[in-house]
Motif scaffolding. Structure first.
Motif, mmCIF file in Angstrom:
data_model
loop_
_atom_site.group_PDB
_atom_site.id
_atom_site.type_symbol
_atom_site.label_atom_id
_atom_site.label_comp_id
_atom_site.label_asym_id
_atom_site.label_seq_id
_atom_site.Cartn_x
_atom_site.Cartn_y
_atom_site.Cartn_z
ATOM 1 N N ASP A 297 -12.350 1.023 0.949
ATOM 2 C CA ASP A 297 -11.287 0.479 1.953
ATOM 3 C C ASP A 297 -10.161 1.671 2.251
ATOM 4 O O ASP A 297 -10.092 2.753 1.674
ATOM 5 C CB ASP A 297 -10.765 -0.728 1.833
ATOM 6 N N SER A 298 -9.140 1.347 3.171
ATOM 7 C CA SER A 298 -8.209 2.218 3.415
ATOM 8 C C SER A 298 -7.520 2.644 2.294
ATOM 9 O O SER A 298 -6.960 3.858 1.960
ATOM 10 C CB SER A 298 -7.346 1.793 4.666
ATOM 11 N N GLU B 138 0.817 -1.259 -0.041
ATOM 12 C CA GLU B 138 -0.027 -0.002 -0.051
ATOM 13 C C GLU B 138 0.858 1.322 0.113
ATOM 14 O O GLU B 138 0.767 2.196 -0.584
ATOM 15 C CB GLU B 138 -0.837 0.049 1.233
ATOM 16 N N ASN C 147 -12.813 8.047 8.563
ATOM 17 C CA ASN C 147 -12.869 7.525 7.264
ATOM 18 C C ASN C 147 -12.955 6.065 7.428
ATOM 19 O O ASN C 147 -12.165 5.556 7.216
ATOM 20 C CB ASN C 147 -11.763 8.032 6.578
ATOM 21 N N LYS C 148 -14.305 5.800 7.817
ATOM 22 C CA LYS C 148 -14.466 4.252 7.959
ATOM 23 C C LYS C 148 -14.598 3.647 6.694
ATOM 24 O O LYS C 148 -14.846 4.125 5.398
ATOM 25 C CB LYS C 148 -15.798 4.128 8.774
ATOM 26 N N TRP D 284 -9.331 5.102 0.210
ATOM 27 C CA TRP D 284 -9.197 6.399 0.805
ATOM 28 C C TRP D 284 -7.955 7.263 0.659
ATOM 29 O O TRP D 284 -7.903 8.338 0.416
ATOM 30 C CB TRP D 284 -9.643 6.443 2.346
ATOM 31 N N ILE D 285 -6.951 6.456 0.789
ATOM 32 C CA ILE D 285 -5.656 7.042 0.497
ATOM 33 C C ILE D 285 -5.407 7.213 -0.758
ATOM 34 O O ILE D 285 -4.956 8.714 -1.156
ATOM 35 C CB ILE D 285 -4.527 6.008 1.017
ATOM 36 N N THR E 73 -9.115 8.966 11.088
ATOM 37 C CA THR E 73 -9.989 7.921 11.888
ATOM 38 C C THR E 73 -11.199 7.771 11.325
ATOM 39 O O THR E 73 -12.070 6.785 11.592
ATOM 40 C CB THR E 73 -9.784 7.874 13.190
ATOM 41 N N THR F 291 -1.948 8.960 5.637
ATOM 42 C CA THR F 291 -2.951 8.235 6.346
ATOM 43 C C THR F 291 -4.445 8.630 6.581
ATOM 44 O O THR F 291 -4.328 9.775 6.876
ATOM 45 C CB THR F 291 -2.413 7.825 7.895
ATOM 46 N N PRO F 292 -5.525 7.987 6.230
ATOM 47 C CA PRO F 292 -6.769 8.698 6.190
ATOM 48 C C PRO F 292 -7.044 8.780 7.692
ATOM 49 O O PRO F 292 -6.646 8.239 8.601
ATOM 50 C CB PRO F 292 -7.670 7.622 5.532
#
Length: 379
Positions: A137-138, A20, A80-81, A141-142, A78, A75-76
């Motif tokens: 997902d993360s 990632e 950002n679920k 978002w990133i 917190t 880093t997204p």
């Protein structure tokens, strides 16, 4: 966060995190699998070479430290679920606003994750080579927050009115295989909307060989000296991303700005060397099958000179690696036609056009002969 050493053959969540972060920085373009395969190792080695680490292919504590430092802003938050079909609320509204700003979503802002929103997410994921599942997902978002910037409501409301004009200065870019408007806009520090308006485009579809006018400045970058421009660091920027966008290197930016680390702060002003600074070098992206010897022969230089200019300690190259090549005093290079070459493929490879090659070589047709020597202009 303490992370274990990783190497070829390893698997697990740590490998996913590695992939990632390498993807964020542009060193890894495959899927996030959690499997440390050959593509991951190539990305690791390229990263190590770029940051003057021992090129071992093994991810050590030192490399983890640099990775986390470079991607800290990526880093997204917190809040950002993970979002998926059927969800609703303020997070979905934020997602729809950002997808609209990126021209992936054209529907109404409903705060409901419906099929239209899911399809927009899938298009974003597909176009940027991450898992295409429609789930935010993360990694997704990133991608949104880093590659295209953390957008606030003011920017989103004014995305269609950035004040650009056809009379503004521009440069010409020739579209290559794999290009998208989003990738070109990101690379040259402008917006998709500005490119479309300047070129009277009504869709995002591009054709290989198409010539685009690109705004020289989008209001964030001011011209510095004749050989540099001024760039203001935005959320999500890294030295590597900026260097890639402006066809230079991390080391060159650090040297020009007297930086002792790779850490940037939002609003920081950087001097960026232009691609033709001093007229001493040209930039070359390594292709499959390239060797230092073949590149040196093509550009009329030596292996040792290329290695010296790029601080290389071995002859090993990675596909996609950017090399500085000492230019000749001529405004063109010579190219020997190989089996399977066409004027179109040669023009695409060197960022020029078929007509430009034909004009420079006084060609009256598109027919080539193996062994034929062509003059190729470069910028």
């Amino acid at each position: 966060m303490e992370m274990n050493n990783l190497q070829l053959g390893d698997t697990g969540d740590s490998v996913k995190i590695l992939q990632e972060k390498l993807k964020i920085l542009g060193f890894y373009n495959a899927l996030i699998t959690g499997i440390f395969g050959v593509s991951t190792e190539v990305g690791v080695r390229t990263f190590q070479r770029e940051f003057d680490l021992d090129v071992t292919g093994i991810v050590t504590a030192e490399m983890w430290e640099i990775l986390y430092a470079l991607t800290a802003v990526a880093t997204p938050a917190t809040s950002n679920k993970v979002l998926r079909l059927g969800d609703s609320g303020s997070e979905v509204r934020e997602l729809q606003l950002k997808l609209r700003a990126l021209l992936y979503y054209t529907g109404p802002i409903t705060s409901k994750f419906d099929l239209e929103t899911e399809n927009a997410v899938k298009r974003l994921q597909f176009n940027n080579d991450i898992t295409t599942n429609g789930i935010v997902d993360s990694a997704t978002w990133i991608l949104i927050e880093v590659l295209y910037g953390r957008l606030n409501q003011c920017v989103l409301d004014q995305i269609d009115d950035d004040g650009s004009s056809e009379d503004e200065p521009y440069k010409v870019y020739v579209v290559k295989a794999g290009d998208t408007l989003y990738a070109i806009a990101s690379r040259y520090g402008t917006t998709v909307d500005a490119i479309k308006r300047l070129n009277h485009l009504t869709s995002n579809t591009l054709s290989i060989g198409q010539e685009l006018k690109l705004p020289i400045s989008d209001g964030n970058n001011d011209t510095g000296s004749d050989s540099t421009l001024r760039y203001i660091v935005k959320p999500g920027d890294t030295l590597y991303a900026i260097a890639s966008r402006y066809d230079t290197t991390v080391d060159e930016i650090k040297r020009l700005n007297n930086l002792s680390s790779n850490v940037l702060t939002v609003g920081q002003v950087l001097n960026i060397p232009t691609a033709n600074q001093g007229g001493a070098n040209i930039l070359y992206t390594v292709q499959r099958g390239d060797t230092l010897f073949s590149i040196a022969s093509r550009y009329g230089t030596t292996v040792d000179e290329i290695k010296r200019l790029n601080n290389l300690t071995s002859n090993v190259l990675s596909i996609g690696q950017t090399l500085r090549i000492p230019s000749t005093n001529s405004s063109y290079i010579t190219y020997t036609v190989q089996r399977g070459d066409t004027l179109f493929s040669i023009a695409s490879r060197y960022g020029t056009t078929v007509d430009a090659i034909k004009r420079l070589n006084n060609l009256t047709s598109n027919v080539l002969s193996i062994g034929q020597v062509l003059k190729i202009t470069f910028s």
